[in-house]
Structure formats: C-alpha cells, structure tokens
Design an enzyme around this catalytic site. Structure first.
Site, mmCIF file in Angstrom:
data_model
loop_
_atom_site.group_PDB
_atom_site.id
_atom_site.type_symbol
_atom_site.label_atom_id
_atom_site.label_comp_id
_atom_site.label_asym_id
_atom_site.label_seq_id
_atom_site.Cartn_x
_atom_site.Cartn_y
_atom_site.Cartn_z
ATOM 1 N N LYS A 12 0.836 -1.216 0.000
ATOM 2 C CA LYS A 12 0.000 0.000 0.000
ATOM 3 C C LYS A 12 0.868 1.263 0.000
ATOM 4 O O LYS A 12 2.075 1.213 0.284
ATOM 5 C CB LYS A 12 -0.929 -0.045 1.213
ATOM 6 C CG LYS A 12 -1.996 -1.142 1.140
ATOM 7 C CD LYS A 12 -2.938 -1.072 2.343
ATOM 8 C CE LYS A 12 -4.056 -2.104 2.238
ATOM 9 N NZ LYS A 12 -4.992 -2.005 3.404
ATOM 10 N N PHE A 60 -15.105 3.561 7.686
ATOM 11 C CA PHE A 60 -13.718 3.796 7.280
ATOM 12 C C PHE A 60 -13.548 3.944 5.760
ATOM 13 O O PHE A 60 -12.448 4.178 5.288
ATOM 14 C CB PHE A 60 -12.794 2.687 7.809
ATOM 15 C CG PHE A 60 -13.127 1.282 7.321
ATOM 16 C CD1 PHE A 60 -12.698 0.840 6.075
ATOM 17 C CD2 PHE A 60 -13.835 0.410 8.129
ATOM 18 C CE1 PHE A 60 -12.977 -0.446 5.627
ATOM 19 C CE2 PHE A 60 -14.123 -0.886 7.695
ATOM 20 C CZ PHE A 60 -13.703 -1.307 6.443
ATOM 21 N N ARG A 88 -2.125 -14.119 3.973
ATOM 22 C CA ARG A 88 -2.852 -13.408 5.041
ATOM 23 C C ARG A 88 -2.182 -13.662 6.394
ATOM 24 O O ARG A 88 -2.151 -12.774 7.247
ATOM 25 C CB ARG A 88 -4.336 -13.772 5.039
ATOM 26 C CG ARG A 88 -5.029 -13.178 3.795
ATOM 27 C CD ARG A 88 -6.522 -12.948 3.894
ATOM 28 N NE ARG A 88 -6.993 -12.224 5.013
ATOM 29 C CZ ARG A 88 -7.565 -11.005 4.964
ATOM 30 N NH1 ARG A 88 -7.678 -10.358 3.814
ATOM 31 N NH2 ARG A 88 -8.024 -10.438 6.048
ATOM 32 N N THR A 94 -5.754 -7.135 10.421
ATOM 33 C CA THR A 94 -5.931 -5.787 9.863
ATOM 34 C C THR A 94 -5.239 -4.713 10.695
ATOM 35 O O THR A 94 -4.590 -3.823 10.150
ATOM 36 C CB THR A 94 -7.445 -5.478 9.748
ATOM 37 O OG1 THR A 94 -8.076 -6.556 9.065
ATOM 38 C CG2 THR A 94 -7.680 -4.182 8.992
ATOM 39 N N ARG A 105 2.406 -6.609 8.832
ATOM 40 C CA ARG A 105 1.642 -5.443 9.308
ATOM 41 C C ARG A 105 2.205 -4.904 10.627
ATOM 42 O O ARG A 105 2.190 -3.700 10.856
ATOM 43 C CB ARG A 105 0.158 -5.788 9.393
ATOM 44 C CG ARG A 105 -0.490 -5.742 8.003
ATOM 45 C CD ARG A 105 -1.889 -6.307 7.981
ATOM 46 N NE ARG A 105 -2.639 -5.831 6.817
ATOM 47 C CZ ARG A 105 -3.837 -6.303 6.494
ATOM 48 N NH1 ARG A 105 -4.418 -7.250 7.216
ATOM 49 N NH2 ARG A 105 -4.465 -5.819 5.427
ATOM 50 N N ASN A 115 -1.899 0.082 7.049
ATOM 51 C CA ASN A 115 -1.429 -1.234 7.512
ATOM 52 C C ASN A 115 -0.573 -1.973 6.467
ATOM 53 O O ASN A 115 -0.477 -3.194 6.481
ATOM 54 C CB ASN A 115 -2.621 -2.074 7.977
ATOM 55 C CG ASN A 115 -3.650 -2.281 6.885
ATOM 56 O OD1 ASN A 115 -3.464 -1.819 5.753
ATOM 57 N ND2 ASN A 115 -4.709 -2.987 7.191
ATOM 58 N N HIS A 118 -2.217 -5.448 1.465
ATOM 59 C CA HIS A 118 -3.543 -6.036 1.216
ATOM 60 C C HIS A 118 -3.363 -7.477 0.768
ATOM 61 O O HIS A 118 -2.376 -7.804 0.100
ATOM 62 C CB HIS A 118 -4.254 -5.264 0.084
ATOM 63 C CG HIS A 118 -5.461 -5.975 -0.469
ATOM 64 N ND1 HIS A 118 -6.707 -5.879 0.110
ATOM 65 C CD2 HIS A 118 -5.596 -6.838 -1.511
ATOM 66 C CE1 HIS A 118 -7.562 -6.637 -0.570
ATOM 67 N NE2 HIS A 118 -6.909 -7.238 -1.567
#
Ligand code: IDP
Ligand code: MG
Length: 151
Positions: A12, A60, A88, A94, A105, A115, A118
């Site tokens: 991100k 959000f 994941r 998250t 993260r 964070n 994705h």
C-alpha cells in the site's frame, strides 16, 4: 492434494512511501512464495472506490479511498500452495497493533488504516482482484513443473 492458488497482494502507499517495498518483497520470497506478476500503479479515487466497493457505506470507507489513492502502490500476483491463507498469515490481522511481532503489518504498518499491505480474502475475491489490475497479457503462464510434463 496440492492446492496451487493465486492471490492479489498490494504493497500500500504507506509502505511504498516509507521505503519498505524491498523488505516486503524479500519477505515474500524468503517464505518461498512465487511472484507471478508485479507492477507499480497510482490509483485514482475512482479506481480505489471500485476496488474497495465491498466496503461502501462503512465508517472507514472514505478514509480508505483517500489513503489508497494518495500515492503509488505495488500490486503483485502471488502463486503457491494455499497462498491465500499463507499471505494473510504473513501479513497479520488488519490492525497492526494486534499483529504478531514477525508479521508484515506489525513490522511496517502504523495503524488500522495504514497497515502496509492487502491480501485477497477468498478465491472468488482473488480472481476479481487479479483481473482488476492485470490483463491476460501481463500474467505469465503458471509455472511449468518438469516432472509433470507429458513428453
Ligand atoms: P483486510 O485488509 O485485513 O482484509 P478489511 O476489513 O477488508 O481488512 O478492510 C480493508 C482495509 O480498510 C484495511 O486493510 C484497512 O486499510 C482499512 N480499514 C479496515 N478497518 C478499518 C478501520 O476500522 N478504520 C480505518 N481503516 C480501516
Ligand atoms: Mg479485506
């Protein structure tokens, strides 16, 4: 039974701007996850709205859109055995504050919005998300497994 999957990963804008892309890509490779495709993109607000349409109406959502359109991302197709779940797990939950110390993260995220990465949350989502970013021309054929070759 082998379960070779593909998933969409995003590094991100916070992690790209922070200079963590290389470390995140290294982490992916160190865990033996194959990178099948990769590129840097700048999402428009409209792109981000469409990509995250599943979250329309959540508190959000608007902040997420501004964040994701706020700078370049790196998008990757990851391929391998159970790669949806593996990626994941490597990312962690998250909210980086709830993430294990070794997770991406925790290491590179700041807060529940910023964070760092994705990952698709289902095989249906992975198909749609890969198609959102990559055309067929940009997706190499699945890796060739010599032992399974027919000649
Ligand atoms: P995920 O990325 O772990 O699958 P989702 O619930 O799908 O989490 O949320 C998508 C993204 O929206 C998150 O990665 C994060 O950037 C942002 N987000 C999720 N929940 C919140 C929140 O409570 N506050 C701010 N941003 C959030
Ligand atoms: Mg999600």
């Amino acid at each position: 039974m082998s379960n070779i999957e593909k998933t969409l990963a995003i590094i991100k804008p916070d992690a790209v701007a922070g200079g963590f892309a290389g470390k995140i890509i290294s982490t992916i490779e160190e865990h033996g996850v194959r990178i099948a495709a990769m590129k840097m993109v700048q999402l428009s607000t409209d792109d981000a709205r469409r990509f995250y349409a599943v979250h329309v109406g959540k508190s959000f959502y608007e902040g997420l859109i501004d964040f994701m359109a706020g700078g370049p991302c790196i998008v990757l197709v990851l391929e391998g055995e159970n790669v949806l779940e593996r990626w994941r797990t490597l990312m962690g939950p998250t909210d980086p504050q709830n993430a294990p110390a070794e997770s991406i993260r925790h290491r590179f995220g700041t807060d529940v919005r910023h964070n760092a990465t994705h990952g698709s949350d289902s095989s249906e989502a992975a198909l749609l998300e890969i198609a959102f970013f990559f055309s067929g021309l940009e997706l190499p054929l699945p890796s060739i497994h010599p032992k399974e070759s027919s000649h």
